[in-house]
Each structure stands twice: as structure tokens, then as C-alpha cells.
Design a protein around this motif. Structure first.
Motif, mmCIF file in Angstrom:
data_model
loop_
_atom_site.group_PDB
_atom_site.id
_atom_site.type_symbol
_atom_site.label_atom_id
_atom_site.label_comp_id
_atom_site.label_asym_id
_atom_site.label_seq_id
_atom_site.Cartn_x
_atom_site.Cartn_y
_atom_site.Cartn_z
ATOM 1 N N UNK A 1 0.831 -1.203 0.000
ATOM 2 C CA UNK A 1 0.000 0.000 0.000
ATOM 3 C C UNK A 1 0.863 1.249 0.000
ATOM 4 N N UNK A 2 1.885 1.258 0.852
ATOM 5 C CA UNK A 2 2.733 2.431 0.992
ATOM 6 C C UNK A 2 3.541 2.712 -0.269
ATOM 7 N N UNK A 3 4.165 1.681 -0.817
ATOM 8 C CA UNK A 3 4.997 1.864 -2.008
ATOM 9 C C UNK A 3 4.153 2.273 -3.204
ATOM 10 N N UNK A 4 3.044 1.591 -3.424
ATOM 11 C CA UNK A 4 2.198 1.916 -4.568
ATOM 12 C C UNK A 4 1.606 3.317 -4.449
ATOM 13 N N UNK A 5 1.267 3.712 -3.226
ATOM 14 C CA UNK A 5 0.755 5.066 -3.023
ATOM 15 C C UNK A 5 1.833 6.101 -3.316
ATOM 16 N N UNK A 6 3.071 5.783 -2.930
ATOM 17 C CA UNK A 6 4.185 6.694 -3.197
ATOM 18 C C UNK A 6 4.391 6.858 -4.697
ATOM 19 N N UNK A 7 4.386 5.756 -5.414
ATOM 20 C CA UNK A 7 4.580 5.811 -6.863
ATOM 21 C C UNK A 7 3.434 6.579 -7.519
ATOM 22 N N UNK A 8 2.215 6.325 -7.046
ATOM 23 C CA UNK A 8 1.057 7.008 -7.620
ATOM 24 C C UNK A 8 1.133 8.508 -7.375
ATOM 25 N N UNK A 9 1.558 8.898 -6.174
ATOM 26 C CA UNK A 9 1.637 10.322 -5.868
ATOM 27 C C UNK A 9 2.653 11.017 -6.769
ATOM 28 N N UNK A 10 3.798 10.366 -6.988
ATOM 29 C CA UNK A 10 4.802 10.969 -7.866
ATOM 30 C C UNK A 10 4.278 11.071 -9.295
ATOM 31 N N UNK A 11 3.505 10.080 -9.712
ATOM 32 C CA UNK A 11 2.892 10.141 -11.042
ATOM 33 C C UNK A 11 1.934 11.322 -11.142
ATOM 34 N N UNK A 12 1.089 11.496 -10.128
ATOM 35 C CA UNK A 12 0.126 12.604 -10.148
ATOM 36 C C UNK A 12 0.844 13.955 -10.175
ATOM 37 N N UNK A 13 1.984 14.038 -9.496
ATOM 38 C CA UNK A 13 2.768 15.279 -9.510
ATOM 39 C C UNK A 13 3.345 15.576 -10.888
ATOM 40 N N UNK A 14 3.619 14.520 -11.652
ATOM 41 C CA UNK A 14 4.260 14.676 -12.959
ATOM 42 C C UNK A 14 3.277 14.563 -14.125
ATOM 43 N N UNK A 15 2.044 14.266 -13.818
ATOM 44 C CA UNK A 15 1.065 13.885 -14.837
ATOM 45 C C UNK A 15 0.956 14.875 -15.992
ATOM 46 N N UNK A 16 1.006 16.151 -15.706
ATOM 47 C CA UNK A 16 0.810 17.167 -16.743
ATOM 48 C C UNK A 16 2.121 17.839 -17.158
ATOM 49 N N UNK A 17 3.235 17.163 -16.897
ATOM 50 C CA UNK A 17 4.538 17.796 -17.134
ATOM 51 C C UNK A 17 5.115 17.532 -18.519
ATOM 52 N N UNK A 18 4.452 16.700 -19.315
ATOM 53 C CA UNK A 18 4.989 16.410 -20.642
ATOM 54 C C UNK A 18 4.204 15.315 -21.331
ATOM 55 N N UNK A 19 4.825 14.707 -22.340
ATOM 56 C CA UNK A 19 4.188 13.617 -23.076
ATOM 57 C C UNK A 19 4.063 12.396 -22.170
ATOM 58 N N UNK A 20 3.223 11.419 -22.532
ATOM 59 C CA UNK A 20 3.102 10.207 -21.712
ATOM 60 C C UNK A 20 4.444 9.524 -21.450
#
Length: 322
Positions: A245-264
Motif C-alpha cells: 500500500x505504501x509503495x504503490x501510493x508513493x509511486x502514484x503520488x509521484x505520477x500525479x505530480x508529474x502527470x501534466x509535465x509532458x508527453x506520456x
């Protein structure tokens, strides 16, 4: 620092190659010499911006010259022997007269050539040759690597890893994954990062849905390790520490932070770089070779992709459930 990690990896691989060439040469096993000549052709082109090619492609069994660069007007002898006699023998060959406007380089692929750079040499044909700058060895090449910009150094690292990297060590992979999961699990993450039930959609369709190009190969290669990651998560979770739960949440949060930063593709690889930085900076990090670290981070992010924790998920196509 990434610079230190990249440099240390390149240093280790080049020295290991030099030792192998030297040892095999003493046993009269010369196949590695031939492969090393090809390796250094491409390596020097990348490192110095040369346009070297193998002279044997146009002239067979040429003495004194192994590589040639017509654009930069260079001729190169690649040798596992590093002696004054060897250099002077090359400089004295008649074929040197065919390249009066070229510069001669001597590349020692197994021996330190520092002493040669201090010597004076007979140069009967008067070709351009300065021992200080035109005699290359592992040491002088590493000096060049050390002074490269970080982006260029990473390119060199990627090349060396592709050429000289080892096969995946399953035992190391197992322990490294465990260590990195521990590190990421200790990262702070927001309570409002709600973890949804894990659903893994059909991988190829999710790749297509997100228009991933460069990341496609990485996902296809490392999705095979999903079972190993799942096993590690299960081990930790069974001990009462909810690492998955902790690791996947961490990865997801970093993705959400970067989501609109460029191409997929840029977003996908940005998540990998951020997580790598988190691991390296952690007080719990026990240094491992950079290629092993990157392998583990890549596998964890691909696993998160499969579980639909990062990137958009197409509707109606489930890969599996866990």
C-alpha cells in the motif's frame, strides 16, 4: 549523486574489460581483442564525436591502422600491447605515407599507457602525432568521461551498460527489490492519497491507450517480473507491515505530480527518475551498482503501471486482479 554512480559503473566495466583482454591475451585467446576493437570504435565515436569506421571493411589485413575517420582525418591503432616499440612500429609502416594529412592515435585497450605519453618517438613519415594527447588508454578515457556534462555522461553510461552489462542476477534482484521497497515505504505520503483496489488491465491495450512509445519496450520486458514484486509485497504484508500500500501510493503520488509535465513517455520516465532520486537520498540506502538500482526501480514502476497506479486505464480490459 548520479554523476558518481554513472562514473563508477563505467570505471568498473572498462577496467574489467582491460583485465579480461590482458588475461586472455596471455592465454592466446584473441577473440575478445576483435570484439573490443568494435566496442571502442563506437565508444570513441560517442565520447569524442568521431566518425570512426573499421579500415578492414575496405582494406584487408592492414598493418598499423585499425580504425579510420575520414571526416576528422584520424587513423587509429588499437592494441593490447603498450610499448614504445609497438608505437614506433606502427609509425614506421609504409601505409602511413598514404595519410599525410591525418592524425595518428594509439589506443591501448589493456595496459596503462601513462609512461608512453611522456616519451619521444621516431616518426619517419612525419604524420601528426602528439604522445601527450594522442595516446589513449583506460585512464585517459575515464578522465574524459569524468569531465562530461551529466547528460552526456548518462549517454556514455547507457552505451557501456548495453555493451558490457551483465545478465540479470536473480538473487541480487530479490534482495535489491526488498531493500528498495523498504526505502520507498518509509517515505512520507499524504493520507488523502487514497489507494484504490488493485486492478491490472491488459498490458498491451493500456500501452496503446496511453500512446506510449519509448516506455513500451521497458514495460514489455519488465512486466515479466510482476510476480516477483507481488511475492515481495506479500512477504512484507504478511508480517503486518503494509508495504505494498505504501509503495504503490508513493509511486502514484509521484505520477500525479508529474502527470501534466509532458508527453506520456516523458511522464513515465520522470516518475522513474524521481523515485531513483528518493532511494539514493535515503538514509536507509545501501549503495548498489547504478544498473542494479535502475533495474529495480524500472521493475517497480512497471508493476505499478500493470496495477493501474500510474497512467490512464482503458475501460473494460482487465489484465488480472490481485
Amino acid at each position: 549523486m548520479n554523476r558518481t554512480l554513472y562514473y563508477n559503473y563505467i570505471d568498473e566495466k572498462l577496467h574489467a574489460l582491460a583485465i579480461r583482454i590482458d588475461t586472455n591475451g596471455k592465454l592466446n585467446l584473441l577473440q575478445l581483442h576483435m570484439h573490443s576493437e568494435s566496442f571502442y570504435l563506437h565508444f570513441l565515436n560517442l565520447l569524442y564525436g568521431y566518425a570512426l569506421e573499421n579500415l578492414n571493411k575496405t582494406l584487408q589485413n592492414v598493418e598499423a591502422i585499425d580504425l579510420i575517420d575520414h571526416k576528422n582525418m584520424l587513423i587509429v591503432q588499437v592494441s593490447a600491447t603498450s610499448t614504445k616499440a609497438k608505437v614506433e612500429s606502427a609509425l614506421g609502416k609504409d601505409i602511413i605515407k598514404k595519410f599525410p594529412s591525418y592524425r595518428f592515435l594509439f589506443l591501448s585497450i589493456s595496459k596503462d599507457a601513462s609512461n608512453l605519453r611522456k616519451m619521444k618517438f621516431k616518426n619517419p613519415h612525419g604524420i601528426s602525432f602528439s604522445p601527450t594527447s594522442d595516446i589513449l588508454d583506460t585512464r585517459s578515457i575515464l578522465d574524459e568521461v569524468l569531465n562530461k556534462k551529466i547528460v552526456e555522461q548518462k549517454e556514455v553510461y547507457e552505451f557501456v551498460k548495453n555493451e558490457l552489462g551483465s545478465e540479470i542476477d536473480a538473487v541480487k534482484l530479490d534482495s535489491n527489490l526488498a531493500m528498495i521497497i523498504n526505502i520507498l515505504a518509509k517515505e512520507d505520503w499524504n493520507d488523502d492519497s487514497h489507494v484504490e483496489p488493485v486492478h491490472k488491465f491488459e498490458i498491451d491495450r493500456k500501452i496503446l491507450h496511453n500512446q506510449l512509445d519509448k516506455a513500451k519496450c521497458l514495460i514489455e520486458e519488465y512486466c515479466l517480473y510482476h510476480g516477483k514484486v507481488d511475492s515481495k509485497y506479500s512477504e512484507f504484508d504478511s508480517m503486518g507491515s503494509n508495504k505494498s500500500t505504501s509503495v504503490l501510493a508513493k509511486i502514484k503520488r509521484e505520477y500525479l505530480n508529474k502527470k501534466d509535465s509532458g508527453s506520456p513517455d516523458e511522464v513515465f520516465f520522470s516518475v522513474i527518475e524521481v523515485l531513483k532520486g528518493k532511494v539514493i537520498e535515503s538514509a536507509n540506502y545501501s549503495q548498489i551498482p547504478i544498473d542494479e538500482l535502475e533495474l529495480c526501480i524500472d521493475i517497480l514502476v512497471v508493476d505499478a503501471f500493470i496495477r493501474c497506479k500510474i497512467m490512464e486505464s482503458p475501460e473494460g480490459y482487465m489484465y488480472a486482479a490481485s
